[in-house]
Write a protein that holds these residues in place. Structure first.
Motif, short mmCIF file in Angstrom:
data_model
loop_
_atom_site.label_atom_id
_atom_site.label_comp_id
_atom_site.label_asym_id
_atom_site.label_seq_id
_atom_site.Cartn_x
_atom_site.Cartn_y
_atom_site.Cartn_z
N ILE A 266 2.09 -2.62 -4.42
CA ILE A 266 0.65 -2.74 -4.62
C ILE A 266 0.01 -1.53 -3.95
CG2 ILE A 266 0.49 -5.24 -4.87
CD1 ILE A 266 -0.16 -5.45 -1.94
N ALA A 267 -1.07 -1.03 -4.52
CA ALA A 267 -1.71 0.18 -4.01
C ALA A 267 -2.98 -0.12 -3.23
CB ALA A 267 -2.02 1.15 -5.16
N ALA A 268 -3.32 -1.41 -3.08
CA ALA A 268 -4.57 -1.76 -2.40
C ALA A 268 -4.34 -2.89 -1.40
CB ALA A 268 -5.65 -2.12 -3.40
N HIS A 269 -3.40 -2.67 -0.48
CA HIS A 269 -3.22 -3.58 0.64
C HIS A 269 -4.22 -3.17 1.72
CE1 HIS A 269 -1.21 -5.69 4.01
NE2 HIS A 269 -1.45 -4.58 4.67
N TRP A 270 -5.12 -4.08 2.05
CA TRP A 270 -6.14 -3.79 3.07
C TRP A 270 -5.63 -4.24 4.43
CZ3 TRP A 270 -11.85 -3.05 2.39
CH2 TRP A 270 -12.14 -2.48 1.15
N ASP A 271 -5.61 -3.31 5.34
CA ASP A 271 -5.18 -3.58 6.71
C ASP A 271 -6.36 -3.34 7.65
OD1 ASP A 271 -3.64 -4.00 9.00
OD2 ASP A 271 -2.95 -1.91 9.06
N PRO A 272 -6.85 -4.39 8.34
CA PRO A 272 -6.17 -5.65 8.65
C PRO A 272 -6.56 -6.85 7.79
CG PRO A 272 -7.97 -5.36 10.16
CD PRO A 272 -7.98 -4.14 9.28
N GLN B 117 -6.53 1.28 3.51
CA GLN B 117 -5.75 0.80 2.37
C GLN B 117 -4.37 1.46 2.40
OE1 GLN B 117 -7.68 0.23 -1.55
NE2 GLN B 117 -9.52 1.03 -0.61
N HIS B 118 -3.35 0.65 2.19
CA HIS B 118 -1.97 1.12 2.19
C HIS B 118 -1.31 0.80 0.85
CE1 HIS B 118 -1.77 1.51 6.69
NE2 HIS B 118 -2.69 0.56 6.60
N MET C 148 1.10 9.81 -0.02
CA MET C 148 -0.03 9.91 -0.95
C MET C 148 -1.33 9.50 -0.28
SD MET C 148 1.11 8.60 -4.75
CE MET C 148 -0.46 9.11 -5.47
N LYS C 149 -2.42 10.17 -0.65
CA LYS C 149 -3.74 9.85 -0.09
C LYS C 149 -4.82 10.08 -1.15
CE LYS C 149 -2.59 11.11 4.68
NZ LYS C 149 -2.45 9.71 5.10
N VAL C 150 -5.85 9.23 -1.11
CA VAL C 150 -7.03 9.43 -1.94
C VAL C 150 -8.23 9.00 -1.11
CG1 VAL C 150 -6.78 7.14 -3.02
CG2 VAL C 150 -8.11 8.90 -4.16
N SER C 151 -9.32 9.75 -1.18
CA SER C 151 -10.47 9.48 -0.31
C SER C 151 -11.32 8.33 -0.83
CB SER C 151 -11.34 10.73 -0.19
OG SER C 151 -12.08 10.96 -1.37
N LEU D 276 8.82 -6.11 3.58
CA LEU D 276 7.85 -5.21 2.96
C LEU D 276 7.82 -3.86 3.66
CD1 LEU D 276 4.89 -7.74 2.55
CD2 LEU D 276 6.57 -7.09 0.82
N TYR D 277 7.54 -2.83 2.88
CA TYR D 277 7.45 -1.46 3.38
C TYR D 277 5.97 -1.06 3.40
CZ TYR D 277 8.02 3.68 3.31
OH TYR D 277 7.96 5.02 3.59
N ARG D 278 5.50 -0.63 4.58
CA ARG D 278 4.10 -0.22 4.73
C ARG D 278 4.04 0.96 5.69
NH1 ARG D 278 -0.14 -4.43 7.34
NH2 ARG D 278 1.11 -3.92 9.17
N GLU D 279 4.09 2.16 5.13
CA GLU D 279 4.05 3.38 5.93
C GLU D 279 2.96 4.30 5.38
OE1 GLU D 279 5.78 3.83 8.61
OE2 GLU D 279 7.12 2.10 8.41
N GLY D 280 2.28 5.00 6.28
CA GLY D 280 1.23 5.92 5.85
C GLY D 280 -0.04 5.19 5.50
N VAL D 281 -1.11 5.95 5.31
CA VAL D 281 -2.41 5.40 4.93
C VAL D 281 -2.83 6.03 3.62
CG1 VAL D 281 -4.84 5.20 5.56
CG2 VAL D 281 -3.08 5.00 7.32
N TYR D 282 -3.06 5.22 2.61
CA TYR D 282 -3.43 5.71 1.29
C TYR D 282 -4.92 6.09 1.24
CZ TYR D 282 -3.27 5.75 -3.89
OH TYR D 282 -3.34 6.11 -5.21
N SER D 283 -5.78 5.24 1.80
CA SER D 283 -7.21 5.53 1.85
C SER D 283 -7.77 4.88 3.12
CB SER D 283 -7.92 4.97 0.61
OG SER D 283 -9.28 5.30 0.62
N GLN D 284 -8.52 5.62 3.91
CA GLN D 284 -8.91 5.11 5.22
C GLN D 284 -10.42 4.91 5.35
OE1 GLN D 284 -7.55 7.94 8.11
NE2 GLN D 284 -9.06 9.48 7.58
#
Length: 340
Positions: free
Chosen positions: A91-97, A267-268, A289-292, A112-120
């Motif tokens: 999934i491309a829109a896991h919101w943490d927290p 978002q991760h 990967m990152k998107v603003s 589950l694998y959750r590394e890096g930040v896709y959108s912060q």
């Protein structure tokens, strides 16, 4: 006899050379397409505005040779469980927290694998129209405990404020429901839930008709491009931090001291752990990967303005890639290197 021997040797050398070239060619293809022969199943919630960032990941995986199927829609809690069970890939829109409890309930880092930040830096919270905020000095949602203040936002004549809330299953509805009790708002506020796109459209119509509005929203999302905070609407603070579940003791105050009741989220990309263990190229891609937020909001606004078909959104994704081609290529090269 000598001539025959020489010819045979020459033929052997040529054959070996051709074989060497063939093997080298095959290795190059494998390096360029490390995902060849591997199927990927993307998951996404019913929020149409998550399609853009999901398409970006899908297209990057396709460039790495993966066979990417169409998106399957599952709400966040179910999607996390599906990932853990191998019924989906990412999934491309896991919101943490916000989705922390979903992540833990699905098995956490073991599954589950959750590394890096896709959108912060995503924000959430409650807002009202600026006109009403200034006329009555409303800055904090706790003020809606006052029946006279609450009546200002009554849409159906029952004397209670109508809050445009969150769709069940998204995660935000759990926070709102918890805070309705924590802030003692049950007697004066109704949390209206349903299809968010429908109820927020009604809210915007009421604003355009000059009526007071009270609603929940988040960024990045097109709503804040239509109802602009600080210009059209005002954020409401909360009296104190109060979250459900594992985040019960978390302070939701922002660095500027404001407290909107929700933590700032990142978002991760979250994926099935077994898949990423077996596919280091994809794992690296998910990490880097990152998107603003601004780019997501801009695309979401295009959808609001009518460019909301799947073909439109795919065109938006292609345009984003073309505008970030050097970065895109660098991500793919780093992912390919991880597979070697």
């Amino acid at each position: 006899m000598m001539a025959f021997t020489c010819a045979t040797k020459t033929k052997s050398v040529l054959t070996a050379g051709a074989l060497s070239l063939l093997l080298a060619s095959g290795a190059a293809v494998a390096q360029d397409m490390p995902g060849e022969g591997v199927t990927v199943v993307p998951l996404k919630s019913s929020i149409a505005e998550e399609t853009f960032q999901t398409f970006l990941v899908m297209k990057a995986l396709e460039d790495l040779g993966y066979d990417v199927e169409g998106i399957k829609e599952l709400e966040p809690a179910t999607a996390h469980l599906a990932l853990a069970q191998g019924e989906g890939t990412f999934i491309a829109a896991h919101w943490d927290p916000l989705h922390t409890d979903f992540y833990k309930e699905a098995g956490g880092a073991e599954k589950l694998y959750r590394e890096g930040v896709y959108s912060q830096g995503a924000l959430q919270g409650y807002l009202i129209d600026k006109k009403t905020a200034e006329e009555y000095g409303i800055t904090n949602i706790e003020q809606l405990k006052d029946p006279e203040i609450a009546k200002l936002f009554d849409n159906n004549g029952d004397g209670k404020a109508d809050l445009t809330g969150c769709t069940p299953g998204w995660g935000c509805e759990q926070v709102i429901e918890h805070q309705m009790d924590a802030f003692d708002l049950r007697d004066t506020v109704t949390h209206n839930q349903g299809s968010y796109s429908a109820i927020i459209a009604d809210t915007i119509t009421r604003y355009e008709n000059g009526e007071p509005i009270l609603y929940y929203t988040w960024t990045p999302y097109w709503v804040s491009g239509v109802l602009v905070p600080g210009k059209d609407v005002s954020w409401l603070e909360v009296p104190f931090s109060s979250l459900p579940g594992a985040r019960a003791d978390v302070d939701t105050s922002l660095p500027d001291g404001k407290n909107y009741g929700f933590q700032a989220n990142n978002q991760h990309i979250v994926a099935n752990r077994e898949f990423t263990n077996e596919n280091p190229a994809a794992a690296k891609l998910f990490e880097i990967m990152k998107v603003s937020n601004n780019d997501i909001s801009a695309q979401n606004l295009l959808m609001r303005e009518g460019e909301d078909s799947e073909a439109d959104i795919e065109r938006h994704a292609d345009a984003w890639i073309a505008g970030h081609q050097d970065q895109w290529n660098a991500w793919l090269e780093e992912a390919r290197a991880a597979a070697q």
